[in-house]
Design a protein around this motif. Structure first.
Motif, short mmCIF file in Angstrom:
data_model
loop_
_atom_site.label_atom_id
_atom_site.label_comp_id
_atom_site.label_asym_id
_atom_site.label_seq_id
_atom_site.Cartn_x
_atom_site.Cartn_y
_atom_site.Cartn_z
N GLU A 1 4.40 1.38 8.47
CA GLU A 1 5.50 2.33 8.37
C GLU A 1 6.79 1.80 8.99
OE1 GLU A 1 4.95 4.18 5.89
OE2 GLU A 1 5.64 6.01 6.87
N ASP A 2 6.67 0.85 9.92
CA ASP A 2 7.89 0.37 10.58
C ASP A 2 8.06 -1.15 10.52
OD1 ASP A 2 5.86 -0.26 12.27
OD2 ASP A 2 6.48 1.07 13.90
N PRO B 1 6.20 7.03 3.72
CA PRO B 1 7.65 7.08 3.45
C PRO B 1 8.41 5.94 4.14
CG PRO B 1 6.98 8.84 4.97
CD PRO B 1 5.72 8.23 4.43
N GLY B 2 7.94 5.52 5.31
CA GLY B 2 8.62 4.44 6.04
C GLY B 2 8.54 3.12 5.29
N ALA B 3 7.35 2.82 4.78
CA ALA B 3 7.17 1.56 4.02
C ALA B 3 7.98 1.61 2.72
CB ALA B 3 5.69 1.34 3.74
N ILE B 4 8.06 2.78 2.10
CA ILE B 4 8.85 2.91 0.87
C ILE B 4 10.33 2.65 1.17
CG2 ILE B 4 9.63 4.53 -0.93
CD1 ILE B 4 6.80 5.81 -0.77
N HIS C 1 0.82 -1.22 0.00
CA HIS C 1 0.00 0.00 0.00
C HIS C 1 0.85 1.26 0.00
CE1 HIS C 1 -3.91 -2.05 0.42
NE2 HIS C 1 -3.22 -2.95 1.12
N LEU C 2 1.85 1.30 -0.87
CA LEU C 2 2.78 2.43 -0.91
C LEU C 2 2.10 3.68 -1.48
CD1 LEU C 2 5.95 0.57 -2.27
CD2 LEU C 2 5.27 0.95 0.11
#
Ligand SMILES: [Mn+2]
Length: 246
Positions: free
Chosen positions: A225-226, A15-18, A9-10
């Motif tokens: 995100e993390d 930004p964290g997942a990217i 789900h980018l």
């Protein structure tokens, strides 16, 4: 190694997942190992995708560049559509250096057979969603949608996402999960292959007994995100691996 991931789900809001995804790609596409690895993205890599002309978006550019770099290093990348990014097309695939797979897709390796799917097609208890899915997968619907200006498509997508969030709150858990009978039929139709899918965001490994045969169903985790998750196959076993920020 073969890696399976889904439901990243980018978007510009993740930004964290990217960062996690780029670090994961850099690792499995390292020049020493890239050619021995393969990556299967089983849907919802992107939070929304309204057409391949939306590639100019800087966030999309960043993700496509990372995929293209991994592909150029020798990593074979395959992608299935999810319910959020079902409009990913050949222009995107070319830019990212990956191949689009049909859903479902049977993956045969020398040691084992898998069947891969995003998973939403088997959530048949949710009739409203299945109607929406049938409509939006029709070529004429897609052609009419893609003919609209990009800004209008982005607005429609945002509205649909909001409606789906509201609708989800009123839906019971079974509606958003795979229908057990349909799943057994699916496993039967695909030769009792080990089934890997995402979509439900309910990571688990399920045992199905179909016609007296034991079949495993591995549900991939969604990313946050993390924390991300990859499932890997080394030729002997499937293993879940947590991906954490460095
Ligand atoms: Mn999904």
């Amino acid at each position: 190694m073969i890696y399976f991931i889904s439901d990243l789900h980018l978007s510009p809001r993740t930004p964290g997942a990217i960062r996690l995804f780029k670090a994961f790609l850099a690792r499995i596409a390292h020049p020493d190992v890239a050619r021995n690895n393969r990556l299967y993205l089983l849907g919802d890599c992107f939070e929304t995708w309204v057409g391949d002309d939306d590639m100019e978006d800087p966030c999309h550019q960043e993700i496509i560049a990372a995929l293209a770099q991994a592909s150029a290093a020798g990593l074979a990348i395959h992608l299935q559509h999810g319910n959020r990014d079902f409009l990913l097309g050949q222009d995107f695939a070319r830019a990212a250096g990956l191949t689009l797979l049909p859903d479902p897709y049977v993956l045969s390796t020398p040691q084992w057979q898998f069947v891969l799917s995003h998973g939403d097609a088997l959530c048949t208890d949710d009739e409203a969603y299945q109607q929406f899915r049938a409509q939006t997968r029709r070529p004429d619907w897609q052609a009419a949608f893609l003919a609209k200006p990009l800004r209008e498509r982005l607005a429609i997508a945002a509205q649909l996402r909001q409606q789906s969030e509201v609708a989800k709150r009123g839906k019971s858990a079974y509606l958003m999960d795979l229908n057990p009978g349909e799943t057994d039929d699916f496993l039967r139709q695909h030769g009792y292959a080990t089934f890997i899918h995402g979509h439900t965001h309910q990571p688990a490994t399920h045992d199905h007994i179909v016609d007296g045969i034991h079949v495993e169903r591995w549900v991939l985790a969604d990313w946050s995100e993390d924390r991300g998750e990859a499932l890997s196959w080394d030729g002997a076993q499937l293993r879940r691996e947590s991906l954490l920020p460095s």
